[in-house]
Design a protein around this motif. Structure first.
Motif, mmCIF file in Angstrom:
data_model
loop_
_atom_site.group_PDB
_atom_site.id
_atom_site.type_symbol
_atom_site.label_atom_id
_atom_site.label_comp_id
_atom_site.label_asym_id
_atom_site.label_seq_id
_atom_site.Cartn_x
_atom_site.Cartn_y
_atom_site.Cartn_z
ATOM 1 N N LEU A 143 76.831 29.856 34.176
ATOM 2 C CA LEU A 143 76.068 28.643 34.445
ATOM 3 C C LEU A 143 75.739 27.866 33.177
ATOM 4 O O LEU A 143 75.227 26.767 33.260
ATOM 5 C CB LEU A 143 74.784 28.989 35.218
ATOM 6 C CG LEU A 143 75.032 29.605 36.591
ATOM 7 C CD1 LEU A 143 73.700 29.977 37.246
ATOM 8 C CD2 LEU A 143 75.822 28.665 37.484
ATOM 9 N N GLY A 144 76.030 28.461 32.029
ATOM 10 C CA GLY A 144 75.946 27.694 30.798
ATOM 11 C C GLY A 144 74.675 27.835 29.994
ATOM 12 O O GLY A 144 74.635 27.400 28.864
ATOM 13 N N ASP A 145 73.607 28.440 30.515
ATOM 14 C CA ASP A 145 72.384 28.580 29.735
ATOM 15 C C ASP A 145 72.456 29.890 28.962
ATOM 16 O O ASP A 145 71.963 30.919 29.399
ATOM 17 C CB ASP A 145 71.146 28.543 30.629
ATOM 18 C CG ASP A 145 69.866 28.440 29.822
ATOM 19 O OD1 ASP A 145 69.943 28.322 28.581
ATOM 20 O OD2 ASP A 145 68.783 28.471 30.427
ATOM 21 N N LEU A 146 73.100 29.846 27.799
ATOM 22 C CA LEU A 146 73.292 31.041 27.002
ATOM 23 C C LEU A 146 72.207 31.252 25.958
ATOM 24 O O LEU A 146 72.372 32.051 25.052
ATOM 25 C CB LEU A 146 74.664 30.987 26.311
ATOM 26 C CG LEU A 146 75.870 31.034 27.232
ATOM 27 C CD1 LEU A 146 77.162 30.893 26.443
ATOM 28 C CD2 LEU A 146 75.885 32.308 28.036
ATOM 29 N N THR A 147 71.086 30.541 26.095
ATOM 30 C CA THR A 147 69.983 30.764 25.173
ATOM 31 C C THR A 147 69.310 32.084 25.516
ATOM 32 O O THR A 147 69.335 32.522 26.675
ATOM 33 C CB THR A 147 68.939 29.635 25.274
ATOM 34 O OG1 THR A 147 68.360 29.655 26.586
ATOM 35 C CG2 THR A 147 69.571 28.280 25.000
ATOM 36 N N PRO A 148 68.713 32.753 24.529
ATOM 37 C CA PRO A 148 68.000 33.998 24.840
ATOM 38 C C PRO A 148 66.927 33.801 25.914
ATOM 39 O O PRO A 148 66.735 34.662 26.769
ATOM 40 C CB PRO A 148 67.384 34.393 23.502
ATOM 41 C CG PRO A 148 68.303 33.797 22.489
ATOM 42 C CD PRO A 148 68.760 32.486 23.099
ATOM 43 N N GLN A 149 66.252 32.643 25.899
ATOM 44 C CA GLN A 149 65.228 32.373 26.905
ATOM 45 C C GLN A 149 65.850 32.221 28.284
ATOM 46 O O GLN A 149 65.336 32.749 29.265
ATOM 47 C CB GLN A 149 64.426 31.107 26.552
ATOM 48 C CG GLN A 149 63.664 31.195 25.255
ATOM 49 C CD GLN A 149 64.539 30.932 24.026
ATOM 50 O OE1 GLN A 149 65.687 30.481 24.123
ATOM 51 N NE2 GLN A 149 64.011 31.248 22.851
ATOM 52 N N GLY A 150 66.953 31.491 28.374
ATOM 53 C CA GLY A 150 67.623 31.291 29.654
ATOM 54 C C GLY A 150 68.151 32.588 30.221
ATOM 55 O O GLY A 150 68.056 32.841 31.424
ATOM 56 N N LEU A 151 68.708 33.425 29.366
ATOM 57 C CA LEU A 151 69.212 34.716 29.824
ATOM 58 C C LEU A 151 68.067 35.635 30.236
ATOM 59 O O LEU A 151 68.177 36.363 31.224
ATOM 60 C CB LEU A 151 70.069 35.362 28.735
ATOM 61 C CG LEU A 151 71.384 34.638 28.447
ATOM 62 C CD1 LEU A 151 72.082 35.266 27.251
ATOM 63 C CD2 LEU A 151 72.291 34.635 29.661
ATOM 64 N N ALA A 152 66.960 35.603 29.486
ATOM 65 C CA ALA A 152 65.800 36.429 29.847
ATOM 66 C C ALA A 152 65.250 36.027 31.210
ATOM 67 O O ALA A 152 64.874 36.884 32.021
ATOM 68 C CB ALA A 152 64.718 36.318 28.778
ATOM 69 N N ALA A 160 66.948 34.928 33.598
ATOM 70 C CA ALA A 160 67.916 35.398 34.589
ATOM 71 C C ALA A 160 67.927 36.925 34.694
ATOM 72 O O ALA A 160 68.709 37.487 35.449
ATOM 73 C CB ALA A 160 69.310 34.890 34.237
ATOM 74 N N GLY A 161 67.075 37.597 33.904
ATOM 75 C CA GLY A 161 67.001 39.048 33.962
ATOM 76 C C GLY A 161 67.982 39.754 33.054
ATOM 77 O O GLY A 161 68.298 40.919 33.258
ATOM 78 N N ILE A 162 68.469 39.069 32.022
ATOM 79 C CA ILE A 162 69.426 39.650 31.089
ATOM 80 C C ILE A 162 68.732 39.895 29.756
ATOM 81 O O ILE A 162 68.186 38.982 29.152
ATOM 82 C CB ILE A 162 70.644 38.718 30.894
ATOM 83 C CG1 ILE A 162 71.361 38.506 32.225
ATOM 84 C CG2 ILE A 162 71.589 39.285 29.848
ATOM 85 C CD1 ILE A 162 72.481 37.497 32.172
ATOM 86 N N GLN A 163 68.760 41.148 29.302
ATOM 87 C CA GLN A 163 68.157 41.518 28.021
ATOM 88 C C GLN A 163 69.169 41.291 26.912
ATOM 89 O O GLN A 163 70.325 41.688 27.033
ATOM 90 C CB GLN A 163 67.738 42.979 28.039
ATOM 91 C CG GLN A 163 67.179 43.474 26.733
ATOM 92 C CD GLN A 163 66.874 44.961 26.769
ATOM 93 O OE1 GLN A 163 66.722 45.550 27.825
ATOM 94 N NE2 GLN A 163 66.808 45.564 25.602
ATOM 95 N N VAL A 164 68.739 40.664 25.827
ATOM 96 C CA VAL A 164 69.621 40.376 24.695
ATOM 97 C C VAL A 164 69.143 41.164 23.485
ATOM 98 O O VAL A 164 67.983 41.093 23.105
ATOM 99 C CB VAL A 164 69.626 38.867 24.362
ATOM 100 C CG1 VAL A 164 70.542 38.582 23.190
ATOM 101 C CG2 VAL A 164 70.013 38.049 25.573
ATOM 102 N N ASP A 165 70.070 41.923 22.891
ATOM 103 C CA ASP A 165 69.782 42.664 21.663
ATOM 104 C C ASP A 165 70.797 42.258 20.613
ATOM 105 O O ASP A 165 71.936 41.917 20.936
ATOM 106 C CB ASP A 165 69.890 44.175 21.908
ATOM 107 C CG ASP A 165 68.854 44.674 22.896
ATOM 108 O OD1 ASP A 165 67.662 44.393 22.697
ATOM 109 O OD2 ASP A 165 69.257 45.320 23.882
ATOM 110 N N GLY A 166 70.399 42.336 19.355
ATOM 111 C CA GLY A 166 71.319 41.996 18.270
ATOM 112 C C GLY A 166 71.129 40.567 17.807
ATOM 113 O O GLY A 166 70.059 39.975 17.948
ATOM 114 N N ASP A 167 72.179 40.010 17.267
ATOM 115 C CA ASP A 167 72.166 38.668 16.690
ATOM 116 C C ASP A 167 72.238 37.617 17.796
ATOM 117 O O ASP A 167 73.316 37.327 18.321
ATOM 118 C CB ASP A 167 73.342 38.531 15.733
ATOM 119 C CG ASP A 167 73.384 37.190 15.027
ATOM 120 O OD1 ASP A 167 72.434 36.392 15.182
ATOM 121 O OD2 ASP A 167 74.383 36.941 14.326
#
Length: 109
Positions: free
Chosen positions: A68-77, A79-86
């Motif tokens: 859907l294009g919102d690849l920001t850490p906030q947008g992914l969070a 959506a329930g996606i945890q982001v780790d790393g860079d």
């Protein structure tokens, strides 16, 4: 199939100098994928990798948020996606995405 949909949105000439890796971990199925952008092409594999990815996305089956294009850490969070790393890797990936023309005529009279 979702990774294929993301891969066809890569603007090859703009991404030609970009190199990055992202691991995707699906906690509900135990599946792992490695996305790799190099030479203007985004590829993926379920094969185990020896090296560490630039970033890791951990989620259940919430992967459509990637397309859907919102690849920001906030947008992914959200959506329930945890982001780790860079997290800058996500910005670099988003910068080379070109969703194309939604009004492109597949068939013309």
């Amino acid at each position: 199939m979702l990774f294929d949909a993301l891969a066809i949105q890569i603007n090859g000439p703009e991404a030609s100098d970009e190199t990055l890796t992202i691991d995707v971990v699906l906690t509900d199925t135990g599946q792992h994928y490695r996305l790799r952008l190099a030479n203007g092409v985004l590829t993926y594999t379920p094969a185990p990798q020896q090296d560490t990815a630039d970033a890791t996305l951990t989620t259940t089956r919430q992967l459509p948020a990637l397309a859907l294009g919102d690849l920001t850490p906030q947008g992914l969070a959200e959506a329930g996606i945890q982001v780790d790393g860079d997290t800058a890797v996500l910005d670099r990936l988003a910068a080379v995405l070109d969703p194309g023309d939604p009004n492109f005529a597949l068939v013309t009279p």
